[in-house]
Design an enzyme around this catalytic site. Structure first.
Site, short mmCIF file in Angstrom:
data_model
loop_
_atom_site.label_atom_id
_atom_site.label_comp_id
_atom_site.label_asym_id
_atom_site.label_seq_id
_atom_site.Cartn_x
_atom_site.Cartn_y
_atom_site.Cartn_z
N GLY A 128 8.79 4.61 64.75
CA GLY A 128 9.92 4.92 65.63
C GLY A 128 10.91 3.78 65.66
N LEU A 132 11.46 -1.85 68.13
CA LEU A 132 11.64 -2.28 69.52
C LEU A 132 12.14 -3.72 69.62
CD1 LEU A 132 8.55 -0.48 71.07
CD2 LEU A 132 10.95 0.18 71.26
N HIS A 142 21.12 11.25 65.50
CA HIS A 142 21.51 12.67 65.49
C HIS A 142 22.06 13.14 64.14
CE1 HIS A 142 21.80 12.94 70.19
NE2 HIS A 142 20.71 12.32 69.76
N ASP A 185 13.05 11.59 72.16
CA ASP A 185 14.43 11.79 71.70
C ASP A 185 14.42 12.10 70.20
OD1 ASP A 185 14.11 9.34 70.40
OD2 ASP A 185 15.19 8.19 71.92
C1 LHQ Z 1 6.43 -2.47 65.97
C2 LHQ Z 1 6.67 -1.16 66.38
C3 LHQ Z 1 7.97 -0.79 66.76
C4 LHQ Z 1 8.63 -2.98 66.31
C5 LHQ Z 1 4.61 -1.32 65.89
N1 LHQ Z 1 8.93 -1.74 66.72
N2 LHQ Z 1 7.42 -3.37 65.94
C6 LHQ Z 1 15.55 5.25 69.80
C7 LHQ Z 1 16.74 4.55 70.10
C8 LHQ Z 1 17.04 4.05 71.34
C9 LHQ Z 1 16.32 4.08 72.38
C10 LHQ Z 1 14.97 4.37 72.49
O1 LHQ Z 1 14.30 5.26 71.74
C11 LHQ Z 1 14.45 5.49 70.48
C12 LHQ Z 1 13.38 6.18 69.83
C13 LHQ Z 1 12.01 5.61 69.77
O2 LHQ Z 1 11.41 5.70 68.75
S1 LHQ Z 1 11.30 4.91 71.16
C14 LHQ Z 1 9.62 4.72 70.68
C15 LHQ Z 1 9.40 3.50 69.80
N3 LHQ Z 1 8.08 3.45 69.26
C16 LHQ Z 1 7.00 3.16 69.97
O3 LHQ Z 1 7.01 3.00 71.14
C17 LHQ Z 1 5.72 3.00 69.20
C18 LHQ Z 1 5.19 1.59 69.35
N4 LHQ Z 1 4.09 1.35 68.45
C19 LHQ Z 1 2.86 1.85 68.62
O4 LHQ Z 1 2.57 2.64 69.50
C20 LHQ Z 1 1.81 1.39 67.66
O5 LHQ Z 1 2.17 0.12 67.17
C21 LHQ Z 1 1.60 2.36 66.47
C22 LHQ Z 1 0.98 3.66 66.98
C23 LHQ Z 1 2.92 2.69 65.75
C24 LHQ Z 1 0.67 1.72 65.44
O6 LHQ Z 1 -0.50 1.27 66.09
P1 LHQ Z 1 -1.52 0.31 65.32
O7 LHQ Z 1 -1.84 0.87 63.99
O8 LHQ Z 1 -2.65 0.05 66.27
O9 LHQ Z 1 -0.71 -1.04 65.03
P2 LHQ Z 1 -0.23 -2.17 66.06
O10 LHQ Z 1 0.10 -1.56 67.39
O11 LHQ Z 1 -1.19 -3.29 66.04
O12 LHQ Z 1 1.16 -2.61 65.40
C25 LHQ Z 1 1.19 -3.37 64.20
C26 LHQ Z 1 2.42 -4.24 64.19
O13 LHQ Z 1 3.59 -3.42 64.14
C27 LHQ Z 1 2.52 -5.07 65.47
O14 LHQ Z 1 3.13 -6.29 65.14
P3 LHQ Z 1 2.24 -7.63 64.92
O15 LHQ Z 1 3.24 -8.70 64.63
O16 LHQ Z 1 1.47 -7.86 66.19
O17 LHQ Z 1 1.34 -7.33 63.77
C28 LHQ Z 1 3.50 -4.26 66.29
O18 LHQ Z 1 4.16 -5.00 67.25
C29 LHQ Z 1 4.45 -3.74 65.23
N5 LHQ Z 1 5.14 -2.52 65.67
N6 LHQ Z 1 5.51 -0.47 66.32
N7 LHQ Z 1 8.29 0.46 67.15
#
Ligand code: LHQ
Length: 255
Positions: free
Chosen positions: A61, A64, A82, A137
């Site tokens: 996504g 962040l 969009h 979204d």
């Molecule tokens: C990340 C992210 C990420 C940066 C993992 N960004 N680094 C659009 C525009 C404007 C307003 C708001 O909304 C939007 C649309 C959206 O998409 S909002 C939703 C954004 N996405 C999320 O909230 C998902 C966040 N991520 C997760 O839930 C998990 O990381 C997932 C399920 C993707 C993967 O889980 P795991 O396989 O357990 O990996 P992890 O959580 O350990 O993440 C690995 C790395 O990737 C980690 O960084 P690090 O340096 O600690 O290795 C995360 O921080 C990074 N990462 N998603 N969206």
């Protein structure tokens, strides 16, 4: 290396989200690259499109780290997400999401805007939005409630539960699950299958199903009649009927 890679194999275009070190999270720059790739996919020589991710994620996504406080989020969505969601739906050819790993937030919305989803057994599907206090979204509410029905869609999107590939298959969110090592080959095979079909008829079928979401029966019957009149003028219709009568496999050209 580009953050979005585009390759062509015959009539199949593959778009690879390519920021593996960031789980292919969307940046502002990537949206422009995706827009260019989807524009290229409009070429009549392209008859099927595969969208996938590099590394261990499909797409996490919105990045962040790029999305800080402040700014007009609504305007940013309108400007960046969009146009690409619209471009995906407007492509008159099948688009296959080959979900190779984690698929979250707007990455999930993007996969759900595609026509067909297949997944690696290691893939997972995570709403994401509610986990950070946001609403779905990039078309998430539109596509996911159509794919799953309102009740299941609401329960899932509001609980932020991580869905395995097997669960996604059981729910009908993906049509097929394959071993992770076999995903690229299987998605290429599926895309080649679709690319050999009558592309204009497939494109118009996509348009008809999208229209059916809001149409009355009379409107839909009329829309079908109009598009059938177009399909009946195609080379592929002539070839399809000839092949049937000659008891041979058809050779569709996509025209
Ligand atoms: C990340 C992210 C990420 C940066 C993992 N960004 N680094 C659009 C525009 C404007 C307003 C708001 O909304 C939007 C649309 C959206 O998409 S909002 C939703 C954004 N996405 C999320 O909230 C998902 C966040 N991520 C997760 O839930 C998990 O990381 C997932 C399920 C993707 C993967 O889980 P795991 O396989 O357990 O990996 P992890 O959580 O350990 O993440 C690995 C790395 O990737 C980690 O960084 P690090 O340096 O600690 O290795 C995360 O921080 C990074 N990462 N998603 N969206």
């Amino acid at each position: 290396m580009a953050d979005v890679e585009v390759s062509r194999d015959g009539a199949v275009q593959t778009i690879t989200l390519n920021r593996p070190e960031k789980m292919n999270a969307f940046t502002r720059g990537m949206h422009g690259e995706i827009r260019a790739a989807l524009k290229e996919a409009r070429d009549a020589e392209v008859r099927a499109v595969v969208i996938t991710g590099a590394g261990r994620a499909f797409c996490a996504g919105q990045d962040l780290t790029e999305f800080g406080e402040g700014g007009d989020v609504g305007a940013s969505l309108r400007e960046t997400y969009h146009p690409n969601v619209h471009a995906l739906r407007a492509l008159e050819k099948p688009v296959i999401a080959a979900v190779n790993g984690a698929c979250a937030g707007a990455g999930l919305s993007f996969a759900c805007a595609c026509d067909i989803r297949i997944a690696a057994d290691s893939a997972s599907f995570v709403p994401g939005f509610v986990g950070i206090g946001l609403v779905p979204d990039a078309g998430g509410t539109y596509f996911i409630h159509r794919l799953l029905g309102s009740s299941r869609a609401f329960e899932w999107m509001s609980s932020n539960r991580r869905l395995t590939a097997a669960e996604a298959h059981a729910w009908g969110l993906v049509s097929e699950v394959v071993e992770a090592d076999a995903l690229a080959a299987r998605s290429a095979e599926l895309a080649a299958f679709y690319a050999a079909l009558p592309t204009r008829a497939i494109g118009m079928t996509k348009r008809l199903f999208d229209h059916a979401d809001t149409a009355t029966l009379d409107e839909q019957l009329e829309h079908e009649a109009q598009l059938q009149a177009v399909a009946a003028q195609s080379d592929d219709f002539r070839e399809g009927v000839a092949a049937f009568l000659e008891k041979r496999p058809p050779r569709f050209s996509g025209r």
